[in-house]
Design a protein around this motif. Structure first.
Motif, PDB file in Angstrom:
ATOM      1  N   MET A   1       0.842  -1.197   0.000  1.00 33.17           N
ATOM      2  CA  MET A   1       0.000   0.000   0.000  1.00 33.17           C
ATOM      3  C   MET A   1       0.879   1.250   0.000  1.00 33.17           C
ATOM      4  O   MET A   1       1.944   1.270   0.598  1.00 33.17           O
ATOM      5  N   LYS A   2       0.379   2.286  -0.651  1.00 35.60           N
ATOM      6  CA  LYS A   2       1.162   3.505  -0.789  1.00 35.60           C
ATOM      7  C   LYS A   2       0.507   4.650  -0.027  1.00 35.60           C
ATOM      8  O   LYS A   2      -0.666   4.600   0.322  1.00 35.60           O
ATOM      9  N   ASN A   3       1.274   5.693   0.213  1.00 34.10           N
ATOM     10  CA  ASN A   3       0.742   6.912   0.788  1.00 34.10           C
ATOM     11  C   ASN A   3       0.431   7.914  -0.320  1.00 34.10           C
ATOM     12  O   ASN A   3       1.036   7.876  -1.390  1.00 34.10           O
ATOM     13  N   ILE A   4      -0.482   8.806  -0.029  1.00 26.51           N
ATOM     14  CA  ILE A   4      -0.901   9.835  -0.980  1.00 26.51           C
ATOM     15  C   ILE A   4      -0.643  11.201  -0.361  1.00 26.51           C
ATOM     16  O   ILE A   4      -0.956  11.426   0.803  1.00 26.51           O
ATOM     17  N   LYS A   5      -0.061  12.099  -1.120  1.00 29.91           N
ATOM     18  CA  LYS A   5       0.225  13.449  -0.646  1.00 29.91           C
ATOM     19  C   LYS A   5      -0.862  14.404  -1.115  1.00 29.91           C
ATOM     20  O   LYS A   5      -1.206  14.442  -2.297  1.00 29.91           O
ATOM     21  N   LEU A   6      -1.397  15.199  -0.197  1.00 31.43           N
ATOM     22  CA  LEU A   6      -2.377  16.220  -0.534  1.00 31.43           C
ATOM     23  C   LEU A   6      -1.717  17.583  -0.454  1.00 31.43           C
ATOM     24  O   LEU A   6      -1.002  17.885   0.502  1.00 31.43           O
ATOM     25  N   SER A   7      -1.950  18.424  -1.454  1.00 34.13           N
ATOM     26  CA  SER A   7      -1.359  19.759  -1.442  1.00 34.13           C
ATOM     27  C   SER A   7      -2.200  20.718  -2.278  1.00 34.13           C
ATOM     28  O   SER A   7      -3.003  20.292  -3.113  1.00 34.13           O
ATOM     29  N   VAL A   8      -2.009  22.003  -2.029  1.00 28.90           N
ATOM     30  CA  VAL A   8      -2.674  23.033  -2.820  1.00 28.90           C
ATOM     31  C   VAL A   8      -1.822  23.306  -4.049  1.00 28.90           C
ATOM     32  O   VAL A   8      -0.621  23.549  -3.946  1.00 28.90           O
ATOM     33  N   LEU A   9      -2.453  23.245  -5.211  1.00 31.05           N
ATOM     34  CA  LEU A   9      -1.734  23.411  -6.473  1.00 31.05           C
ATOM     35  C   LEU A   9      -1.321  24.869  -6.689  1.00 31.05           C
ATOM     36  O   LEU A   9      -2.088  25.790  -6.418  1.00 31.05           O
ATOM     37  N   LYS A  10      -0.116  25.041  -7.196  1.00 33.36           N
ATOM     38  CA  LYS A  10       0.357  26.379  -7.546  1.00 33.36           C
ATOM     39  C   LYS A  10      -0.151  26.760  -8.933  1.00 33.36           C
ATOM     40  O   LYS A  10      -0.360  25.906  -9.789  1.00 33.36           O
ATOM     41  N   LYS A  11      -0.318  28.055  -9.158  1.00 29.31           N
ATOM     42  CA  LYS A  11      -0.780  28.536 -10.459  1.00 29.31           C
ATOM     43  C   LYS A  11       0.175  28.128 -11.584  1.00 29.31           C
ATOM     44  O   LYS A  11      -0.246  27.956 -12.725  1.00 29.31           O
ATOM     45  N   THR A  12       1.434  27.965 -11.243  1.00 31.61           N
ATOM     46  CA  THR A  12       2.414  27.591 -12.266  1.00 31.61           C
ATOM     47  C   THR A  12       2.217  26.145 -12.746  1.00 31.61           C
ATOM     48  O   THR A  12       2.793  25.748 -13.754  1.00 31.61           O
ATOM     49  N   ASP A  13       1.398  25.375 -12.019  1.00 31.40           N
ATOM     50  CA  ASP A  13       1.182  23.975 -12.377  1.00 31.40           C
ATOM     51  C   ASP A  13      -0.194  23.735 -12.986  1.00 31.40           C
ATOM     52  O   ASP A  13      -0.663  22.592 -13.046  1.00 31.40           O
ATOM     53  N   LEU A  14      -0.844  24.793 -13.455  1.00 33.71           N
ATOM     54  CA  LEU A  14      -2.191  24.654 -13.997  1.00 33.71           C
ATOM     55  C   LEU A  14      -2.245  23.787 -15.257  1.00 33.71           C
ATOM     56  O   LEU A  14      -3.243  23.107 -15.510  1.00 33.71           O
ATOM     57  N   GLU A  15      -1.196  23.802 -16.038  1.00 34.46           N
ATOM     58  CA  GLU A  15      -1.202  22.980 -17.253  1.00 34.46           C
ATOM     59  C   GLU A  15      -1.260  21.497 -16.896  1.00 34.46           C
ATOM     60  O   GLU A  15      -1.960  20.708 -17.546  1.00 34.46           O
ATOM     61  N   GLU A  16      -0.526  21.126 -15.849  1.00 33.42           N
ATOM     62  CA  GLU A  16      -0.546  19.740 -15.383  1.00 33.42           C
ATOM     63  C   GLU A  16      -1.948  19.356 -14.924  1.00 33.42           C
ATOM     64  O   GLU A  16      -2.446  18.259 -15.219  1.00 33.42           O
ATOM     65  N   LEU A  17      -2.612  20.257 -14.207  1.00 35.37           N
ATOM     66  CA  LEU A  17      -3.983  20.006 -13.753  1.00 35.37           C
ATOM     67  C   LEU A  17      -4.926  19.841 -14.935  1.00 35.37           C
ATOM     68  O   LEU A  17      -5.717  18.889 -14.985  1.00 35.37           O
ATOM     69  N   ALA A  18      -4.879  20.786 -15.877  1.00 32.86           N
ATOM     70  CA  ALA A  18      -5.785  20.748 -17.025  1.00 32.86           C
ATOM     71  C   ALA A  18      -5.607  19.449 -17.809  1.00 32.86           C
ATOM     72  O   ALA A  18      -6.590  18.818 -18.223  1.00 32.86           O
ATOM     73  N   LYS A  19      -4.376  19.033 -17.989  1.00 42.62           N
ATOM     74  CA  LYS A  19      -4.095  17.791 -18.722  1.00 42.62           C
ATOM     75  C   LYS A  19      -4.683  16.595 -17.971  1.00 42.62           C
ATOM     76  O   LYS A  19      -5.295  15.704 -18.577  1.00 42.62           O
ATOM     77  N   PHE A  20      -4.517  16.582 -16.668  1.00 45.25           N
ATOM     78  CA  PHE A  20      -5.041  15.477 -15.862  1.00 45.25           C
ATOM     79  C   PHE A  20      -6.569  15.406 -15.945  1.00 45.25           C
ATOM     80  O   PHE A  20      -7.138  14.337 -16.170  1.00 45.25           O
ATOM     81  N   VAL A  21      -7.243  16.547 -15.770  1.00 44.24           N
ATOM     82  CA  VAL A  21      -8.702  16.571 -15.770  1.00 44.24           C
ATOM     83  C   VAL A  21      -9.260  16.111 -17.112  1.00 44.24           C
ATOM     84  O   VAL A  21     -10.170  15.277 -17.173  1.00 44.24           O
ATOM     85  N   VAL A  22      -8.714  16.625 -18.188  1.00 45.75           N
ATOM     86  CA  VAL A  22      -9.227  16.278 -19.516  1.00 45.75           C
ATOM     87  C   VAL A  22      -8.956  14.809 -19.829  1.00 45.75           C
ATOM     88  O   VAL A  22      -9.854  14.072 -20.268  1.00 45.75           O
ATOM     89  N   GLU A  23      -7.740  14.361 -19.602  1.00 44.22           N
ATOM     90  CA  GLU A  23      -7.399  12.976 -19.933  1.00 44.22           C
ATOM     91  C   GLU A  23      -8.187  11.978 -19.095  1.00 44.22           C
ATOM     92  O   GLU A  23      -8.633  10.943 -19.602  1.00 44.22           O
ATOM     93  N   GLU A  24      -8.408  12.291 -17.823  1.00 43.50           N
ATOM     94  CA  GLU A  24      -9.163  11.370 -16.982  1.00 43.50           C
ATOM     95  C   GLU A  24     -10.634  11.323 -17.375  1.00 43.50           C
ATOM     96  O   GLU A  24     -11.261  10.264 -17.317  1.00 43.50           O
ATOM     97  N   ASN A  25     -11.194  12.459 -17.764  1.00 50.43           N
ATOM     98  CA  ASN A  25     -12.580  12.459 -18.224  1.00 50.43           C
ATOM     99  C   ASN A  25     -12.763  11.528 -19.412  1.00 50.43           C
ATOM    100  O   ASN A  25     -13.644  10.668 -19.421  1.00 50.43           O
ATOM    101  N   PHE A  26     -11.929  11.692 -20.423  1.00 49.93           N
ATOM    102  CA  PHE A  26     -12.054  10.856 -21.606  1.00 49.93           C
ATOM    103  C   PHE A  26     -11.702   9.400 -21.291  1.00 49.93           C
ATOM    104  O   PHE A  26     -12.304   8.479 -21.847  1.00 49.93           O
ATOM    105  N   SER A  27     -10.760   9.186 -20.388  1.00 52.84           N
ATOM    106  CA  SER A  27     -10.374   7.825 -20.022  1.00 52.84           C
ATOM    107  C   SER A  27     -11.509   7.095 -19.330  1.00 52.84           C
ATOM    108  O   SER A  27     -11.772   5.919 -19.596  1.00 52.84           O
ATOM    109  N   HIS A  28     -12.218   7.781 -18.444  1.00 53.17           N
ATOM    110  CA  HIS A  28     -13.318   7.167 -17.707  1.00 53.17           C
ATOM    111  C   HIS A  28     -14.442   6.736 -18.628  1.00 53.17           C
ATOM    112  O   HIS A  28     -15.125   5.751 -18.361  1.00 53.17           O
ATOM    113  N   HIS A  29     -14.639   7.495 -19.693  1.00 53.77           N
ATOM    114  CA  HIS A  29     -15.816   7.253 -20.526  1.00 53.77           C
ATOM    115  C   HIS A  29     -15.475   6.621 -21.867  1.00 53.77           C
ATOM    116  O   HIS A  29     -16.348   6.473 -22.721  1.00 53.77           O
ATOM    117  N   ASP A  30     -14.182   6.251 -22.023  1.00 53.14           N
ATOM    118  CA  ASP A  30     -13.757   5.508 -23.217  1.00 53.14           C
ATOM    119  C   ASP A  30     -14.247   6.150 -24.506  1.00 53.14           C
ATOM    120  O   ASP A  30     -14.785   5.500 -25.402  1.00 53.14           O
TER     121      ASP A  30
END
Length: 221
Positions: free
Chosen positions: A1-30
């Motif tokens: 089992m692994k641990n998970i880190k929770l943190s507040v995202l910096k504005k400089t990392d918004l591209e990483e967030l946007a990529k994650f949200v979009v890719e996961e949406n399409f991944s979930h719904h095939d």
């Protein structure tokens, strides 16, 4: 089992967030839409640029120890000037639907959890929800709005979170998406039941929980 880190995202990392949200949406719904990569690239840019414009938002992300995002959620206290995603997507004017003299309005969005069932569990799902709702429920004269997958809408109701559709659904990011209003009462009830899941951004969330099938995870956008 692994641990998970929770943190507040910096504005400089918004591209990483946007990529994650979009890719996961399409991944979930095939989604098998032709030219899917071009569609995803446009959505990633749009979400990045849109989030960059919001000055009063807070984005919480969960990362594994490879520093990869495996979950996210964003809360935004509406200033009544910015056009919210829910207004843009569904061509509605929230000021015509909500008495802004009586209620403070929050938008909950960018809620996604990684599809891989080996990395995520129901505890992470509920923890991200509890953290977002805790931001919203600092006062009782509040309502939250969101645009969410209809399967998530059913899940929210099972969890005791009231959600009322504002208008008809649309097809967005690979699934049927509906705009909803989330009253304070249902949010507070969920928070009271899951307050033990709240933790600071520096605290570690141990994933010693029963995992559920990834098909049960859906997303706010």
């Amino acid at each position: 089992m692994k641990n998970i880190k929770l943190s507040v995202l910096k504005k400089t990392d918004l591209e990483e967030l946007a990529k994650f949200v979009v890719e996961e949406n399409f991944s979930h719904h095939d989604e098998k839409t032709p030219d899917i990569q071009n569609i995803m690239d446009k959505e990633i840019k749009y979400i990045h640029d849109e989030e960059l414009c919001f000055s009063n938002s807070k984005i919480l992300v969960a990362k594994n120890y490879d520093d990869e995002i495996i979950g996210s959620i964003r809360t935004l206290r509406w200033n009544y000037r910015d056009k919210l995603p829910i207004e843009r997507m569904f061509s509605i004017n929230l000021k015509e639907l909500i008495d802004i003299n009586q209620y403070k309005v929050w938008h909950i969005g960018r809620f996604a959890i990684k599809k891989n069932p080996n990395e995520t569990g129901i505890r992470l799902f509920k923890t991200l929800m509890a953290c977002a709702i805790n931001e919203v429920c600092m006062h009782s004269n509040v309502v939250a709005v969101a645009e969410c997958d209809i399967k998530l809408l059913r899940t929210l109701k099972i969890l005791g979170i009231e959600a009322f559709a504002i208008t008809e659904s649309i097809h967005y990011l690979g699934s049927e998406t509906v705009p909803v209003i989330l009253p304070y009462g249902g949010l507070k009830n969920f928070l009271d039941k899951h307050r033990h899941l709240l933790c600071s951004k520096s605290q570690q969330l141990h994933q010693g929980v029963v995992l559920v099938n990834h098909q049960q995870y859906y997303t706010f956008v």
